[in-house]
Design a protein around this motif. Sequence first.
Motif, mmCIF file in Angstrom:
data_model
loop_
_atom_site.group_PDB
_atom_site.id
_atom_site.type_symbol
_atom_site.label_atom_id
_atom_site.label_comp_id
_atom_site.label_asym_id
_atom_site.label_seq_id
_atom_site.Cartn_x
_atom_site.Cartn_y
_atom_site.Cartn_z
ATOM 1 N N LEU A 94 0.772 -1.190 0.151
ATOM 2 C CA LEU A 94 -0.170 -0.132 0.114
ATOM 3 C C LEU A 94 0.946 1.349 -0.119
ATOM 4 C CD1 LEU A 94 -3.008 1.086 0.081
ATOM 5 C CD2 LEU A 94 -2.888 0.917 2.488
ATOM 6 N N VAL A 95 1.815 1.188 0.625
ATOM 7 C CA VAL A 95 2.824 2.229 0.921
ATOM 8 C C VAL A 95 3.371 2.737 -0.818
ATOM 9 C CG1 VAL A 95 5.205 3.027 1.645
ATOM 10 C CG2 VAL A 95 3.538 2.185 3.194
ATOM 11 N N GLU A 96 3.983 1.435 -1.263
ATOM 12 C CA GLU A 96 4.479 1.837 -2.561
ATOM 13 C C GLU A 96 3.581 2.073 -3.754
ATOM 14 O OE1 GLU A 96 7.272 -1.065 -3.850
ATOM 15 O OE2 GLU A 96 7.871 -1.574 -1.673
ATOM 16 N N LEU A 97 2.232 1.501 -3.457
ATOM 17 C CA LEU A 97 1.117 1.917 -4.585
ATOM 18 C C LEU A 97 0.841 3.277 -4.413
ATOM 19 C CD1 LEU A 97 -0.410 0.693 -6.899
ATOM 20 C CD2 LEU A 97 -2.057 -0.246 -4.967
ATOM 21 N N SER A 98 0.658 3.654 -3.251
ATOM 22 C CA SER A 98 0.124 4.978 -2.821
ATOM 23 C C SER A 98 0.980 6.155 -3.423
ATOM 24 C CB SER A 98 -0.296 5.215 -1.429
ATOM 25 O OG SER A 98 -1.026 4.329 -0.911
ATOM 26 N N ALA A 99 2.257 5.791 -3.053
ATOM 27 C CA ALA A 99 3.313 6.622 -3.750
ATOM 28 C C ALA A 99 3.175 6.953 -5.329
ATOM 29 C CB ALA A 99 4.974 6.270 -3.490
ATOM 30 N N ARG A 100 3.004 5.818 -5.902
ATOM 31 C CA ARG A 100 2.750 6.130 -7.454
ATOM 32 C C ARG A 100 1.110 6.558 -7.855
ATOM 33 N NH1 ARG A 100 6.110 2.375 -6.118
ATOM 34 N NH2 ARG A 100 7.830 1.592 -7.382
ATOM 35 N N VAL A 101 0.209 6.129 -7.114
ATOM 36 C CA VAL A 101 -1.023 6.833 -7.166
ATOM 37 C C VAL A 101 -1.251 8.303 -7.061
ATOM 38 C CG1 VAL A 101 -3.315 6.643 -6.518
ATOM 39 C CG2 VAL A 101 -2.012 4.475 -6.983
ATOM 40 N N SER A 102 -0.465 8.680 -6.014
ATOM 41 C CA SER A 102 -0.861 10.097 -5.621
ATOM 42 C C SER A 102 -0.464 11.000 -6.765
ATOM 43 C CB SER A 102 -0.132 10.366 -4.239
ATOM 44 O OG SER A 102 0.151 11.620 -3.970
ATOM 45 N N PRO A 103 0.986 11.047 -7.279
ATOM 46 C CA PRO A 103 1.097 12.073 -8.446
ATOM 47 C C PRO A 103 0.157 11.703 -9.711
ATOM 48 C CG PRO A 103 2.704 10.228 -8.089
ATOM 49 C CD PRO A 103 2.125 10.299 -7.113
ATOM 50 N N ALA A 104 -0.215 10.459 -9.905
ATOM 51 C CA ALA A 104 -0.827 10.042 -11.019
ATOM 52 C C ALA A 104 -2.285 10.878 -10.821
ATOM 53 C CB ALA A 104 -1.107 8.719 -11.227
ATOM 54 N N CYS A 105 -2.754 10.809 -9.623
ATOM 55 C CA CYS A 105 -4.244 11.486 -9.449
ATOM 56 C C CYS A 105 -3.809 13.038 -9.810
ATOM 57 C CB CYS A 105 -4.797 11.044 -7.986
ATOM 58 S SG CYS A 105 -5.464 9.514 -7.845
ATOM 59 N N VAL A 106 -2.955 13.541 -9.192
ATOM 60 C CA VAL A 106 -2.774 14.853 -9.482
ATOM 61 C C VAL A 106 -2.696 15.401 -10.851
ATOM 62 C CG1 VAL A 106 -1.130 17.054 -8.934
ATOM 63 C CG2 VAL A 106 -1.839 15.228 -7.038
#
Length: 222
Positions: free
Chosen positions: A120-132
Motif C-alpha cells: 500500500l505504501v509503494e502503490l500510494s506513492a505512485r497513485v498520488s502523483p498520478a491522481c494530481v
Amino acid sequence: MGPTLLITHLAPGQATEQPALLSIGLAILGSSVLAGVLGTLLGNAKANAAIRRDRYAQVVRCLVAWAEYPYRIRRRTDDEPSTLAALANHGHSLQEQLAESKAWVAAESQAISKVFDSCLVELSARVSPACVAAWQTPPVTTAAGMVLGDAGSQDVDQIVARMEIAVIYRFGYRRLMWRRWTLRRLRQRGCLQSSGKSVVAHEPPARGDAARTASGTNVLNP
C-alpha cells in the motif's frame, strides 16, 4: 493378608481392566458421534478457508481499484459538478475499503499485514502523483483520448503480485508455518521491500474546483 498376597490378588483385576478400557476407546473411535464431531470440525475448517479466500480476494481487488483510480479521473468526459462529485465519492469509498482491508489483514495475520502495508505504501506513492496529474488534464472528448498509454501509476502489477504471492501462505500446509518462518520466506520471495513509512496517497490540485478538492483526502498511514 500380607503384602505379597494382596499384590497377587489384585494383579488379575488390573489385567482385565486394561483390555476393557481399550475396548471402550475403540468403540468411541468407531462411533457415529465421533465421526459427526470430526465431520463438523472439517466442515468448519473448509468454511473458514472459503471465507478467508474471499476476503483476501477482496483485499487484492482493493489494491487494484486504488491503482486504477487515476485512470478513472483521467478518462472523465466532462468537468460537470456531478461527474467530479462521483469521482470524489469513488475515491473516498476506495480509501474506506482500504482501511477496512488493512484492519482485517492485521487481525488475520501479522506477517501478511506487513506485506499489505508495504504494498500500500509503494502503490500510494505512485497513485498520488498520478491522481494530481489526472485532475490537471482536460476531460476526454474523443475515443482516441481514452487510450492513455503509459499515463497513470507505474509498476503497479508487480506490487499487486507481491500481495498475491503472500496470500498463498495463509492456505494449506503453509498456514501452519511459524510467523518467523513465513516472514523469512516472504522476504526471500521479494514480498517485503518497503520501509513501511507513511505517505500521502492522494493530494488534490491546488485550489481548484470544490469537487476536485473534495476528492483529495489523505490516505491511510500504513
